[in-house]
Design a protein around this motif. Structure first.
Motif, PDB file in Angstrom:
ATOM      1  N   MET A   1       0.825  -1.198   0.000  1.00 43.80           N
ATOM      2  CA  MET A   1       0.000   0.000   0.000  1.00 43.80           C
ATOM      3  C   MET A   1       0.867   1.259   0.000  1.00 43.80           C
ATOM      4  N   ALA A   2       2.037   1.162   0.567  1.00 46.45           N
ATOM      5  CA  ALA A   2       2.925   2.323   0.610  1.00 46.45           C
ATOM      6  C   ALA A   2       3.787   2.412  -0.638  1.00 46.45           C
ATOM      7  N   GLY A   3       3.776   1.368  -1.461  1.00 44.22           N
ATOM      8  CA  GLY A   3       4.606   1.337  -2.658  1.00 44.22           C
ATOM      9  C   GLY A   3       3.953   2.029  -3.843  1.00 44.22           C
ATOM     10  N   THR A   4       4.468   1.714  -5.004  1.00 43.46           N
ATOM     11  CA  THR A   4       3.961   2.329  -6.229  1.00 43.46           C
ATOM     12  C   THR A   4       3.098   1.365  -7.034  1.00 43.46           C
ATOM     13  N   GLU A   5       2.857   0.180  -6.494  1.00 51.34           N
ATOM     14  CA  GLU A   5       2.043  -0.794  -7.206  1.00 51.34           C
ATOM     15  C   GLU A   5       0.634  -0.254  -7.418  1.00 51.34           C
ATOM     16  N   VAL A   6       0.022  -0.732  -8.488  1.00 50.88           N
ATOM     17  CA  VAL A   6      -1.341  -0.326  -8.824  1.00 50.88           C
ATOM     18  C   VAL A   6      -2.252  -1.544  -8.675  1.00 50.88           C
ATOM     19  N   LEU A   7      -3.326  -1.373  -7.945  1.00 47.14           N
ATOM     20  CA  LEU A   7      -4.323  -2.414  -7.770  1.00 47.14           C
ATOM     21  C   LEU A   7      -5.268  -2.377  -8.963  1.00 47.14           C
ATOM     22  N   LEU A   8      -5.648  -3.545  -9.456  1.00 47.07           N
ATOM     23  CA  LEU A   8      -6.614  -3.611 -10.548  1.00 47.07           C
ATOM     24  C   LEU A   8      -7.964  -4.047 -10.001  1.00 47.07           C
ATOM     25  N   GLU A   9      -8.996  -3.376 -10.481  1.00 46.07           N
ATOM     26  CA  GLU A   9     -10.366  -3.788 -10.171  1.00 46.07           C
ATOM     27  C   GLU A   9     -11.154  -3.781 -11.471  1.00 46.07           C
ATOM     28  N   ASP A  10     -12.250  -4.489 -11.498  1.00 55.38           N
ATOM     29  CA  ASP A  10     -13.056  -4.545 -12.713  1.00 55.38           C
ATOM     30  C   ASP A  10     -14.201  -3.540 -12.650  1.00 55.38           C
ATOM     31  N   THR A  11     -14.644  -3.111 -13.814  1.00 55.74           N
ATOM     32  CA  THR A  11     -15.722  -2.124 -13.905  1.00 55.74           C
ATOM     33  C   THR A  11     -17.082  -2.713 -13.549  1.00 55.74           C
ATOM     34  N   LEU A  12     -17.187  -4.024 -13.481  1.00 53.34           N
ATOM     35  CA  LEU A  12     -18.462  -4.651 -13.141  1.00 53.34           C
ATOM     36  C   LEU A  12     -18.653  -4.827 -11.643  1.00 53.34           C
ATOM     37  N   GLY A  13     -17.607  -4.601 -10.859  1.00 53.65           N
ATOM     38  CA  GLY A  13     -17.729  -4.666  -9.411  1.00 53.65           C
ATOM     39  C   GLY A  13     -17.480  -6.024  -8.788  1.00 53.65           C
ATOM     40  N   HIS A  14     -16.966  -6.986  -9.553  1.00 53.78           N
ATOM     41  CA  HIS A  14     -16.686  -8.304  -8.981  1.00 53.78           C
ATOM     42  C   HIS A  14     -15.652  -8.228  -7.860  1.00 53.78           C
ATOM     43  N   VAL A  15     -14.593  -7.445  -8.076  1.00 55.31           N
ATOM     44  CA  VAL A  15     -13.524  -7.327  -7.071  1.00 55.31           C
ATOM     45  C   VAL A  15     -14.064  -6.646  -5.813  1.00 55.31           C
ATOM     46  N   LEU A  16     -14.748  -5.531  -5.985  1.00 56.18           N
ATOM     47  CA  LEU A  16     -15.305  -4.811  -4.836  1.00 56.18           C
ATOM     48  C   LEU A  16     -16.244  -5.705  -4.039  1.00 56.18           C
ATOM     49  N   THR A  17     -17.112  -6.431  -4.715  1.00 55.10           N
ATOM     50  CA  THR A  17     -18.058  -7.315  -4.033  1.00 55.10           C
ATOM     51  C   THR A  17     -17.340  -8.386  -3.235  1.00 55.10           C
ATOM     52  N   GLU A  18     -16.295  -8.959  -3.812  1.00 53.60           N
ATOM     53  CA  GLU A  18     -15.527  -9.982  -3.094  1.00 53.60           C
ATOM     54  C   GLU A  18     -14.947  -9.424  -1.801  1.00 53.60           C
ATOM     55  N   TYR A  19     -14.319  -8.260  -1.897  1.00 58.24           N
ATOM     56  CA  TYR A  19     -13.738  -7.657  -0.697  1.00 58.24           C
ATOM     57  C   TYR A  19     -14.823  -7.303   0.324  1.00 58.24           C
ATOM     58  N   LYS A  20     -15.944  -6.777  -0.141  1.00 55.98           N
ATOM     59  CA  LYS A  20     -17.027  -6.404   0.775  1.00 55.98           C
ATOM     60  C   LYS A  20     -17.559  -7.611   1.541  1.00 55.98           C
ATOM     61  N   ASN A  21     -17.532  -8.783   0.905  1.00 52.41           N
ATOM     62  CA  ASN A  21     -18.045  -9.989   1.547  1.00 52.41           C
ATOM     63  C   ASN A  21     -17.167 -10.475   2.692  1.00 52.41           C
ATOM     64  N   TYR A  22     -15.894 -10.110   2.697  1.00 55.01           N
ATOM     65  CA  TYR A  22     -14.972 -10.663   3.678  1.00 55.01           C
ATOM     66  C   TYR A  22     -14.280  -9.637   4.562  1.00 55.01           C
ATOM     67  N   MET A  23     -14.379  -8.364   4.227  1.00 55.71           N
ATOM     68  CA  MET A  23     -13.619  -7.344   4.947  1.00 55.71           C
ATOM     69  C   MET A  23     -14.542  -6.358   5.668  1.00 55.71           C
ATOM     70  N   GLN A  24     -13.962  -5.646   6.628  1.00 57.19           N
ATOM     71  CA  GLN A  24     -14.682  -4.643   7.401  1.00 57.19           C
ATOM     72  C   GLN A  24     -14.370  -3.243   6.865  1.00 57.19           C
ATOM     73  N   PHE A  25     -15.390  -2.440   6.638  1.00 53.85           N
ATOM     74  CA  PHE A  25     -15.219  -1.081   6.131  1.00 53.85           C
ATOM     75  C   PHE A  25     -14.403  -0.203   7.079  1.00 53.85           C
ATOM     76  N   SER A  26     -14.405  -0.545   8.351  1.00 49.17           N
ATOM     77  CA  SER A  26     -13.703   0.271   9.345  1.00 49.17           C
ATOM     78  C   SER A  26     -12.188   0.157   9.245  1.00 49.17           C
ATOM     79  N   GLY A  27     -11.705  -0.892   8.558  1.00 46.69           N
ATOM     80  CA  GLY A  27     -10.275  -1.118   8.510  1.00 46.69           C
ATOM     81  C   GLY A  27      -9.768  -1.893   9.706  1.00 46.69           C
ATOM     82  N   GLN A  28     -10.658  -2.418  10.506  1.00 47.93           N
ATOM     83  CA  GLN A  28     -10.310  -3.151  11.725  1.00 47.93           C
ATOM     84  C   GLN A  28     -10.983  -4.517  11.668  1.00 47.93           C
ATOM     85  N   PRO A  29     -10.522  -5.543  12.263  1.00 47.34           N
ATOM     86  CA  PRO A  29      -9.390  -5.601  13.161  1.00 47.34           C
ATOM     87  C   PRO A  29      -8.097  -6.070  12.490  1.00 47.34           C
TER      88      PRO A  29
END
Length: 119
Positions: free
Chosen positions: A1-29
């Protein structure tokens, strides 16, 4: 996250949906949640996140080489985005089937970085 790498996501929202299913919006724990929060905060910054166009009418398996269509269907999105976005590597934290399929992935020039191996 601190580097220069670029994350790829798709325009259809598959990546976002996957992360939303398993991660917390708060950034914790955990570190995955922390990453998800970073992703949401940087999602529209083209220097950090690149949006890869996938066609709504094209099923995800059609983006994959034939031998990879048998790969876990829930992971098809990652391979499709990797191929369409000309990515350098797929980063995997905990999913064992990537390591189990390493040889067939490499046959198709798909590189996977296993974070669990780095701990």
């Amino acid at each position: 996250m601190a580097g220069t790498e670029v994350l790829l996501e798709d325009t259809l929202g598959h990546v976002l949906t996957e992360y939303k299913n398993y991660m917390q919006f708060s950034g914790q724990p955990g570190v995955g949640d922390y990453f998800f929060r970073w992703y949401l905060q940087n999602r529209w910054d083209g220097r950090r996140v690149d949006r890869i166009e996938l066609e709504p009418s094209q099923p995800l398996p059609q983006y994959l080489p034939e031998p990879l269509r048998a790969f876990d269907p829930s992971d098809h999105k990652w391979i499709a985005v990797y191929i369409e976005g000309s990515a350098d590597v797929i980063v995997n934290a905990t999913d064992s089937d990537w390591a189990e399929s390493r040889d067939v992935l490499l046959e198709h020039s798909i590189r996977v970085r296993e974070l669990a191996d780095e701990v």
